[in-house]
Write a protein that holds these residues in place. Structure first.
Motif, PDB file in Angstrom:
ATOM      1  N   ILE A  96      -0.185  36.230  45.678  1.00  0.00           N
ATOM      2  CA  ILE A  96      -1.253  36.696  46.313  1.00  0.00           C
ATOM      3  C   ILE A  96      -1.579  38.027  46.293  1.00  0.00           C
ATOM      4  O   ILE A  96      -0.788  38.667  47.030  1.00  0.00           O
ATOM      5  CB  ILE A  96      -1.455  35.791  47.751  1.00  0.00           C
ATOM      6  N   ARG A  97      -2.611  38.487  45.735  1.00  0.00           N
ATOM      7  CA  ARG A  97      -2.934  39.977  45.720  1.00  0.00           C
ATOM      8  C   ARG A  97      -3.562  40.573  46.588  1.00  0.00           C
ATOM      9  O   ARG A  97      -3.361  41.776  47.185  1.00  0.00           O
ATOM     10  CB  ARG A  97      -3.508  40.267  44.358  1.00  0.00           C
ATOM     11  N   ASP A  98      -4.503  39.996  47.184  1.00  0.00           N
ATOM     12  CA  ASP A  98      -5.405  40.611  48.265  1.00  0.00           C
ATOM     13  C   ASP A  98      -6.487  39.396  48.914  1.00  0.00           C
ATOM     14  O   ASP A  98      -6.826  38.412  48.294  1.00  0.00           O
ATOM     15  CB  ASP A  98      -6.339  41.743  47.753  1.00  0.00           C
ATOM     16  N   PHE A  99      -6.689  39.729  50.365  1.00  0.00           N
ATOM     17  CA  PHE A  99      -7.630  38.848  50.830  1.00  0.00           C
ATOM     18  C   PHE A  99      -8.533  39.678  51.878  1.00  0.00           C
ATOM     19  O   PHE A  99      -7.985  40.400  52.568  1.00  0.00           O
ATOM     20  CB  PHE A  99      -7.046  37.621  51.554  1.00  0.00           C
ATOM     21  N   ASN A 100      -9.816  39.640  51.744  1.00  0.00           N
ATOM     22  CA  ASN A 100     -10.543  40.457  52.694  1.00  0.00           C
ATOM     23  C   ASN A 100     -11.426  39.174  53.607  1.00  0.00           C
ATOM     24  O   ASN A 100     -12.017  38.528  53.115  1.00  0.00           O
ATOM     25  CB  ASN A 100     -11.805  41.100  51.950  1.00  0.00           C
ATOM     26  N   HIS A 101     -10.931  39.282  54.780  1.00  0.00           N
ATOM     27  CA  HIS A 101     -11.353  38.069  55.689  1.00  0.00           C
ATOM     28  C   HIS A 101     -12.807  38.084  56.384  1.00  0.00           C
ATOM     29  O   HIS A 101     -13.240  37.166  56.569  1.00  0.00           O
ATOM     30  CB  HIS A 101     -10.282  37.729  57.014  1.00  0.00           C
ATOM     31  N   ASP A 134      -4.529  29.451  56.931  1.00  0.00           N
ATOM     32  CA  ASP A 134      -4.049  30.600  58.191  1.00  0.00           C
ATOM     33  C   ASP A 134      -4.794  31.575  58.246  1.00  0.00           C
ATOM     34  O   ASP A 134      -4.648  32.245  59.373  1.00  0.00           O
ATOM     35  CB  ASP A 134      -2.543  30.962  57.605  1.00  0.00           C
ATOM     36  N   HIS A 135      -5.916  31.653  57.255  1.00  0.00           N
ATOM     37  CA  HIS A 135      -6.864  32.972  57.708  1.00  0.00           C
ATOM     38  C   HIS A 135      -7.961  32.277  57.911  1.00  0.00           C
ATOM     39  O   HIS A 135      -9.140  33.050  57.668  1.00  0.00           O
ATOM     40  CB  HIS A 135      -6.797  33.961  56.561  1.00  0.00           C
ATOM     41  N   SER A 156     -10.056  36.503  41.097  1.00  0.00           N
ATOM     42  CA  SER A 156     -10.808  36.769  42.277  1.00  0.00           C
ATOM     43  C   SER A 156     -11.816  35.509  42.713  1.00  0.00           C
ATOM     44  O   SER A 156     -12.728  35.361  41.717  1.00  0.00           O
ATOM     45  CB  SER A 156     -11.448  38.211  42.186  1.00  0.00           C
ATOM     46  N   ILE A 157     -11.847  35.025  43.657  1.00  0.00           N
ATOM     47  CA  ILE A 157     -12.751  33.854  44.143  1.00  0.00           C
ATOM     48  C   ILE A 157     -12.895  34.138  45.531  1.00  0.00           C
ATOM     49  O   ILE A 157     -12.717  34.641  46.376  1.00  0.00           O
ATOM     50  CB  ILE A 157     -11.617  32.614  43.822  1.00  0.00           C
ATOM     51  N   LEU A 158     -14.304  33.479  45.880  1.00  0.00           N
ATOM     52  CA  LEU A 158     -14.710  33.525  46.991  1.00  0.00           C
ATOM     53  C   LEU A 158     -14.405  32.490  47.943  1.00  0.00           C
ATOM     54  O   LEU A 158     -14.678  31.101  47.561  1.00  0.00           O
ATOM     55  CB  LEU A 158     -16.640  33.390  46.873  1.00  0.00           C
ATOM     56  N   ALA A 159     -13.727  32.524  49.079  1.00  0.00           N
ATOM     57  CA  ALA A 159     -13.256  31.476  49.883  1.00  0.00           C
ATOM     58  C   ALA A 159     -14.399  31.289  50.961  1.00  0.00           C
ATOM     59  O   ALA A 159     -15.006  32.178  51.487  1.00  0.00           O
ATOM     60  CB  ALA A 159     -11.895  31.800  50.538  1.00  0.00           C
ATOM     61  N   ALA A 216     -20.419  35.504  62.257  1.00  0.00           N
ATOM     62  CA  ALA A 216     -21.543  34.630  62.056  1.00  0.00           C
ATOM     63  C   ALA A 216     -20.779  33.708  61.315  1.00  0.00           C
ATOM     64  O   ALA A 216     -21.346  32.343  61.218  1.00  0.00           O
ATOM     65  CB  ALA A 216     -22.580  35.383  61.521  1.00  0.00           C
ATOM     66  N   LYS A 217     -20.096  34.126  60.371  1.00  0.00           N
ATOM     67  CA  LYS A 217     -19.576  33.127  59.221  1.00  0.00           C
ATOM     68  C   LYS A 217     -18.692  31.966  59.747  1.00  0.00           C
ATOM     69  O   LYS A 217     -18.762  30.631  59.587  1.00  0.00           O
ATOM     70  CB  LYS A 217     -18.406  33.777  58.356  1.00  0.00           C
ATOM     71  N   ASN A 218     -18.199  32.531  61.319  1.00  0.00           N
ATOM     72  CA  ASN A 218     -17.287  31.411  61.813  1.00  0.00           C
ATOM     73  C   ASN A 218     -18.174  30.484  62.573  1.00  0.00           C
ATOM     74  O   ASN A 218     -17.888  29.115  62.722  1.00  0.00           O
ATOM     75  CB  ASN A 218     -16.363  32.037  62.555  1.00  0.00           C
ATOM     76  N   GLU A 219     -19.148  30.979  63.317  1.00  0.00           N
ATOM     77  CA  GLU A 219     -19.956  30.175  64.162  1.00  0.00           C
ATOM     78  C   GLU A 219     -21.027  29.522  63.825  1.00  0.00           C
ATOM     79  O   GLU A 219     -21.895  28.652  64.113  1.00  0.00           O
ATOM     80  CB  GLU A 219     -20.123  31.001  65.575  1.00  0.00           C
TER      81      GLU A 219
END
Lengths: 496, 496
Positions: A124-129, A151-152, A237-240, B267-270
C-alpha cells in the motif's frame, strides 16, 4: 462435474484451431540468464514440471491450461519495465497475471507465454483519510485493501466474491463490477490514476490523487478493462468512500418483473441516497436455493415469481430504518408487493444476503451449470431468461431425471441492468449447448445488450465480440491494440 | 476591462507565432456547392462579413477570434458524417462547436477552419424513468436536459453556470466538472454511451443505455474530454440520478485551512450519503463579495480566515435537517468552527449559495482578473494561493489604488481538490503577468497537481501541458490524435 478436477485439459489441445504464433520466440537459456541478472530467487520460477507451475498455468474454473515454464514475479515497477522491454525486443509473449480469478480464461497462457505475476508488488503506497485517495501496488489483494481502508473508516469502492485472491490491479484491468456498483459507480469513475508499463518498457505514470484533471486525453481509461493487452498496470490510485455506519436489508416477494421494475423506481425515489443494492432472483433461483440450503428457514411465508433483496447503507441507523420501514409498509399497503421481511439485526441481515449469494452454488449443485453474464436495458432484462426457458421446454429438456436440465434461472443486479443466467444441469450435452448458443448471444444482440456485463472477454468470448460490438468498433479496438503493442506480445490469442 | 468589447482581437494577429497549416485547403466555390447539395438553408451560413459570423467565430470571453466564413449546422448524424468525410478527403480543417461557452478558446477557429455547430441537433432521443438512462442529441442545451429530467423526477448529473447555453455534447467533449461532482461523480462514470463521427466520416455508435459492458476497450472514454480533436460527438447516453426531495445548506466561518480539511472529514463521516457540495472561500473572496453584494446581509456575525458552504441533498427533509443540526452543534461545541448559519428555508438556502456564486463576478468588478483553475492534493490545495499572495505582496503590488492588484483570492471545491485562484486587478500589467507565470504553473507542477482541473486545454493551455503531463504522456497523446485523425483536420492548433 462438481468434482474438483486435478487439472484442466491443455488449452492447446482443447482448441486445436488456435495456433501458436510462430513470430514469438521460444524461451531459451540466454533469456533465462538475462532475467536472472536482475531478478532475485523469489522473483522467478522456472520449471518444466507441470505440477510446479500449475497454479499459474491453470485458470480458477479449471477450464483453461497453458504450458508456460517461466513465471516472473518482479517486486518493482522498474523490474516490470526491464522484463517487458526485453520481451518486446525479443518477441517473447507475456501474460500479465493478478490473482488469477477471472472467469473467461484471460489470465493464463494459451501456449508457452511467460507469466508475469504481480503478486510480489503488494505494498500500500499512500492513503489520505481526508480526501479518501488510496494508492497501492497492483498486486495488493483486494481483501487487504478492504481491511486497510476499513481500519481507516473507509471502504474500497467495490467488492467481489473473489476478494481473498483477486488483486487491485487485476480488478482494474478487468473493469470488475460487483455488488456495490449501484452505489459507488464504475471503476471508470473511481480510478483516479494508474501507473502502467507499456510493452516497450516505458512507464506511463499518472498515479496522482487528483479527482479532476482536464489536461488532455484521459489515457488511464483505456487500460481499465483492457485485460493487460496494451500495458501492465503496476500501480493504482482510487477513491475510497467513507465507511457507512448502518447497513440494512429487506427481502421481498413479488408477482411480476414489471413490479420488480416499479419497486426499483420506488426505491430510487424513497431510499435514494441510502440505496446500495437492488438484487433480484426468479422463482427457479430460489427453488434451487431452498433445496440447497435445506434447514435454513426461508424468510418469507409464500413462494413468489420474483424475489428482491434491497440493501441500504447510510450514516445514521435510525434514519435508514425509518425510511426502510416506511418504504416497506407503503409497498405492502398499495399491494405493490405481497410480503417482505426486514432484517432486525446483523444476523438477519447476513441471513437475507445468504439467500442471494447462495443462488450460484445452488444451481451448480445438481451436476453443473451453463452460465451467462449479460446486460440489457431494464425493460428487457428478464426476457432473455424467459426466452431460454421456453426454448429448453419446447425441446422437452427441462424436468425430473433423466431429463438433463433441472432448471433455467435468472437473477442479478437490477440497478445495473445485469442478469446472470444459470442453466442448472445434471449433465452437459451437445443438444443443450446447441440450443443455447448462438441463441443466447443472438438474442442479446437483437436487444442491443452486452454479452459480457462484468466478466470480460479473455479467451472465452474473443470470438463473440461481434454480438455486442460493430465491425467499426472491433476494427478500432484491433487498431488500438496494434498501436500500443505493435509486436503483439501482451496477452496474445485473446480479447480482440 | 469590465466593458463588453464589441470584438476580440483576431487570434491570428494576437498570436503571430501560430501559423496557418499550409496543408489545409482554402475553402472554394466547389466545396460550398458540395455542402449545399445536402444541407438545407438553415444548415449553412456562408458570409465574409465578420458581424454575421461573429457569434461563432468569437469565444465567450471575447479573448479569441477566428476568421471562418462558413458555419455548417447539420440536423443529423448522417449529415455530420458527410461533412467530415468530405473535409477529410479535401483537407479542410474543422472546428466542432457546441454552446461556445468554453474558457480556453477550444471552440472557435484560429484561422479559417469551417465551424461545425451541433446546435441543430437538439432532440431528446429517449428516457427510461426506471433505469434513469437519458439519450439525446449532442446539441441539446443543458438547461433543456435539466428541465426535461426535472419534469420526470430526475436530474442531469452535473450543472454549470453556463447551463443556459452549453450543450450536452460540449459538456462531454470537455469533461466538464461543476458543482455536483462530489455527489454524482465524473462524466467518465456517468456517460453510458456515445455516438461519435470520426474524421473520415465513419460513425462509432455505442450509444446504448447499459450500465455495464465489458466487451473490449471502453472506446467512448477517450472522447470524453478530447475537445473534439479525434471525433465529433453527435449523441450521448447518460445516467440521470433521482431528483433529491430535500436540499439544505450551512454557511460556516473557520480559522485555518487545516480546520477546513478536518471539517470536510467530519462531513464525509456524518453527512456521508447526503453531502452534495463542500465549497470553500478564503477571507479575500468574501471581502470582495461583501463589497460587491453591498446591501445583502452577510450570514455570519464575524469575519474569518475561511468560509465553507456545505450542501446536502436527500430523500427526506426531516432526516437531513436532523443530521445537519447535529453536525453543526457538535462542530460548534468542540470549537472546530467559530460560527455557522443553517438555512431555514429555500430563500435562505438560495441566499447562502449567492455568497459562493458571487465570488467570481465580485473579483471581476474592480477592472478585471487573472484566473486559474487547478487541482491539487487536498493538503496542498490552499498553499498555491498563499504562495501567489506572498509573491505579489513581496513585489508591493497588492493594496489600495494606484497599486494594480486589489486582492489575490482562492476558493473552490474542497471535495474535488479543485481551487480557483482569482487575482482581482485594477489593470492588466506585464509585471503582474510575469510574476504569475510561469510561477503558478511551476508551483502546481512541483506539487504534481493539474494546471487544468475542469476548464480543459483548448488554445490557451496547449503550450502548458508539460507542467502536468510527462513527455511520454504528451507523446502518447499526440500519437493517439494522429492515429484517429491522420490528416489533423479536427480542431487544429489546439489541445496537444
Amino acid at each position: 462435474m462438481t468434482k474438483v478436477l486435478p487439472t484442466a485439459q491443455l488449452t492447446a489441445e482443447a482448441y486445436p484451431k488456435v495456433k501458436r504464433n510462430p513470430d514469438f520466440k521460444i524461451l531459451d537459456a540466454d533469456d533465462l540468464k538475462f532475467f536472472q541478472t536482475f531478478l532475485d530467487n523469489d522473483e522467478l520460477i522456472h520449471s518444466s514440471i507441470a505440477e510446479e507451475t500449475a497454479s499459474f498455468n491453470q485458470d480458477w474454473m479449471k477450464k483453461y491450461r497453458g504450458q508456460s515454464n517461466l513465471i516472473l514475479l518482479p517486486k518493482s515497477t522498474e523490474k516490470v519495465s526491464q522484463i517487458l522491454k526485453y520481451c518486446n525486443e525479443n518477441k517473447l509473449a507475456v501474460v500479465p497475471q493478478g490473482g488469477n480469478t477471472d472467469l473467461v480464461g484471460a489470465s493464463v497462457p494459451v501456449f508457452d507465454e511467460i507469466i508475469l505475476s504481480l503478486r510480489n508488488m503488494n505494498k500500500i503506497r499512500d492513503f489520505n483519510h481526508v480526501s479518501g485517495t488510496f494508492k497501492c501496488d497492483a498486486g495488493v489483494v483486494m481483501r487487504d485493501a478492504h481491511k486497510f481502508l476499513h481500519d481507516h473508516d473507509h471502504i474500497f469502492p467495490l467488492d467481489l466474491p473473489s476478494r481473498n485472491n483477486c488483486q487491485v490491479g487485476g480488478v482494474v484491468s478487468t473493469n470488475a463490477g460487483g455488488l456495490n456498483l449501484l452505489r459507488y459507480g464504475s471503476l471508470h469513475g473511481n480510478v483516479l490514476g494508474l501507473e502502467v508499463v507499456l510493452p516497450n518498457g516505458e512507464v506511463i505514470s499518472n498515479i496522482n490523487a487528483l479527482r479532476k484533471d482536464n489536461t488532455g486525453y484521459d489515457l488511464k481509461q483505456l487500460f481499465i478493462g483492457a485485460e493487460g493487452t496494451i500495458g501492465v498496470i503496476t500501480g493504482v490510485s482510487i477513491l475510497a468512500a467513507a465507511k457507512p455506519k448502518a447497513l440494512n436489508a429487506i427481502f421481498i416477494g413479488i408477482d411480476s418483473f414489471d413490479t420488480v421494475q416499479n419497486l426499483f423506481l420506488k426505491a430510487k425515489n424513497e431510499l435514494s441516497e441510502i440505496l446500495s443494492a437492488f438484487e433480484f432472483m426468479d422463482r427457479g433461483s430460489i427453488e434451487c436455493t431452498i433445496e440447497y440450503l435445506k434447514d435454513m428457514p426461508f424468510p418469507l411465508k409464500n413462494q413468489h415469481n420474483f424475489y428482491v433483496l434491497i440493501e441500504t447503507s447510510g450514516s445514521m441507523k435510525k434514519h435508514d430504518d425509518e425510511k426502510l420501514e416506511a418504504f416497506l409498509s407503503s409497498a405492502l399497503e398499495t399491494k405493490l408487493i405481497s410480503e417482505g421481511n426486514l432484517a432486525k439485526n446483523e444476523e438477519e441481515y447476513n441471513a437475507l444476503w445468504t439467500w442471494r449469494k447462495s443462488v450460484p452454488p445452488a444451481c451448480n449443485s445438481y451436476g453443473g451449470m451453463y452460465k451467462y453474464d449479460m446486460s440489457l436495458e431494464l425493460k428487457d432484462l428478464y426476457s432473455v431468461s424467459e426466452a431460454v426457458t421456453k426454448r429448453l421446454n419446447a425441446a422437452g429438456l427441462i424436468g425430473d431425471a433423466p431429463k438433463p436440465v433441472v432448471k433455467s434461472v435468472g437473477y442479478g443486479h437490477v440497478g445495473d441492468g445485469n442478469i446472470h443466467l444459470n442453466i442448472a444441469v445434471r449433465e452437459f450435452t451437445k443438444e443443450i449447448e446447441n440450443l443455447l448458443e448462438p441463441f443466447v448471444y443472438e438474442y442479446i444482440a437483437s436487444k442491443r445488450g452486452s454479452i459480457s456485463a462484468e466478466h470480460g472477454v479473455g479467451f472465452h468470448k474473443k470470438g463473440h465480440l461481434h454480438y455486442s460490438r460493430s465491425d467499426i468498433e472491433i476494427r478500432f479496438m484491433k487498431d488500438i491494440r496494434k498501436h500500443y503493442d505493435p509486436n503483439g506480445i501482451l496477452n496474445p490469442y485473446k480479447y480482440v
